[in-house]
Each structure stands twice: as C-alpha cells, then as structure tokens.
Write a protein that holds these residues in place. Structure first.
Motif, PDB file in Angstrom:
ATOM      1  N   ASP A 120       0.809  -1.225   0.000  1.00  0.00           N
ATOM      2  CA  ASP A 120       0.000   0.000   0.000  1.00  0.00           C
ATOM      3  C   ASP A 120       0.842   1.275   0.000  1.00  0.00           C
ATOM      4  OD1 ASP A 120      -2.282  -1.517   0.042  1.00  0.00           O
ATOM      5  OD2 ASP A 120      -2.592  -1.346   2.199  1.00  0.00           O
ATOM      6  N   PRO A 145       2.202   6.942   1.347  1.00  0.00           N
ATOM      7  CA  PRO A 145       0.942   6.344   0.905  1.00  0.00           C
ATOM      8  C   PRO A 145       0.735   6.576  -0.598  1.00  0.00           C
ATOM      9  CG  PRO A 145       0.630   7.503   2.972  1.00  0.00           C
ATOM     10  CD  PRO A 145       2.018   7.843   2.503  1.00  0.00           C
ATOM     11  N   SER A 171      -5.959   2.097   2.171  1.00  0.00           N
ATOM     12  CA  SER A 171      -4.656   2.741   2.348  1.00  0.00           C
ATOM     13  C   SER A 171      -4.643   4.258   2.263  1.00  0.00           C
ATOM     14  CB  SER A 171      -3.682   2.206   1.291  1.00  0.00           C
ATOM     15  OG  SER A 171      -4.080   2.623  -0.011  1.00  0.00           O
TER      16      SER A 171
END
Length: 267
Positions: A120, A145, A171
C-alpha cells in the motif's frame, strides 16, 4: 512480564534463529552439490541431527520452499524460483534505470527518483540529486501512501477498478498539506487516467510548494513496474526550457527499451 516469560522468550528466539540457520544450510548444500539429495545426505553434510533435518525439511516442503520427489529426494522448491524471479526483475529494472536516472538529472538539473510499489506504499528505489539548490526530503527507502504521490497512482493504474477501490479504501491517508485526494473512486479513476496518459503530476499534495512529475515504466502487458520522476518546486511543473514533462516521458520509455519491453504510443 513474568520471570517464566522472561526466561523462555530468549530461548524461543534462539530456537527460531536456529531453525532459520538450518534451513539456510539445507539451501546452501543443495546449491553447492547441484543435485537432489536425501535427508540423510543433507544431515551428514550440514552436521545436524537427522531428526532435526527431517522436521525442517517437512516444514519447508509444506511451504513449497523445498520439493520432495517420489523417491524421497529433496530439491529446491518452486517458491524459491518465484522469489528469485522477483529479485532478478528488480535488479534488471534498476540496472536499466540507473543511466537514465543520471541523464535525466543532468538534463533537467532537478532531483530524479525511481519509484516502486510495496503493497500500500510507494517507495523510492533509487535517486539522483539535481544540480540546483532545491532540497528534497525523501531519500532512497522513503515510503509514502499511494494517494499522496504522482508515482503511486501510476504504480497501481493497471489494476482493475474493484481492486483499486479496495486498495485505496484501505490505504488512502490524509496528507500533511491536506490536499491529497482520499476518495477511493476518485483515486481509482485518476490512477487509470494517469496510466492511460503515461503521465502523473502532483503539486502540493504531500509537501507544500513541492511537485512531482512521473511517467510509468511498463511491460508489454501494460503493468507498471516502476516510475521515473522529477521532484521540483511547484512553480516549475509546466516550464518549457527544459520541458520537464517531455524529459520524464522520454526517460521512462528509454528504460522500457533497455529492458526489451515494447514501446507504446502515449499522449
């Protein structure tokens, strides 16, 4: 923690480490002799009790890290092959990307990064500093992220929508600037559009006044394995001398060419 726990924890840790060491000894022996062996031959070669080697082999066979034929001979398992393929691909990609990364940094005068995906997160795999004074905080190994970065969108842009929705729902995070998109549907659409265009730009989403221009490195099936990207002050995104967008796109396509991947026409 009780006295009993404190005494058993180190012993358990040593046992696990010993098991890993024994597994490595088995792999090393098979690699060295380059042929399948019996458990007895392996135990004798590594100097371990036969009962210990039997137990470890059974566990590794169950996990496809070793293979046992109908005669009981032990050989390296298919799972190791897949690990090796993944490792080889990463080496090939970084080897191909390194000269292009250096050239892109020279031509643009800006910091260049090769980025990949780790579940993620987007991770910086390699980096070349630019000649200018602009300071980039993210270094090799830095993780962000997927929804914060231009590269993050590209790295998942080849995936089907339902998978993207699941990934982004799980995520997506609010960025330090508060400007990064967090809606899974919008992010999924953006990822598909960015990959289709062969370009992704983010400005001020993860860091104030910082922008990133990224282009995908795709295999013939369209999967994005990595990105070539330039990190610049936000006001430079659309400059034409030099044309940073064109430079990044051309660099990514040359990496594909070095890897022997078919060049696609992009906008």
């Amino acid at each position: 923690m009780s006295d009993i726990d404190s005494k058993t924890e180190p012993a358990a840790r040593r046992s696990r480490t010993s098991g890993i060491d024994r597994a490595l000894q088995i792999f090393d022996h098979l690699q060295r002799v380059e042929q399948a062996s019996t458990a007895y031959e392996i135990a004798r070669a590594v100097g371990a009790p036969l009962s210990t080697i039997y137990a470890i082999i059974d566990d590794l066979v169950e996990k496809d890290l070793l293979d046992r034929d109908s005669n009981g001979l032990i050989w390296l398992g298919p799972r190791l092959y897949h690990y090796g393929l993944s490792y080889a691909r990463s080496l090939d990609l970084l080897t191909a990307a390194a000269p292009e990364m250096h050239e892109l940094a020279r031509q643009s005068g800006e910091t260049v990064q090769v980025c990949g995906r780790d579940q993620d997160m987007m991770v910086v795999l390699a980096m070349e500093d630019g000649t200018g004074q602009f300071n980039v905080s993210s270094r090799v190994g830095s993780r962000s992220p997927l929804n914060w970065t231009a590269s993050g969108r590209l790295l998942v842009g080849h995936l089907p929508e339902d998978e993207l929705l699941t990934i982004f729902a799980r995520s997506a995070r609010v960025s330090p600037t508060g400007r990064a998109e967090t809606d899974p549907k919008v992010l999924a659409d953006n990822a598909h559009e960015a990959l289709a265009q062969g370009l992704s730009i983010q400005a001020g989403e993860s860091d104030f006044a910082v922008a990133c221009i990224a282009a995908p490195v795709q295999d013939p099936s369209g999967r994005c394995h990595a990105t070539m990207s330039i990190v610049v002050p936000e006001h430079k995104v659309h400059q034409k001398n030099p044309d940073l967008i064109a430079l990044v796109r051309d660099s990514a396509r040359r990496v594909e060419s070095r890897l022997g991947w078919t060049r696609r026409q992009r906008g």
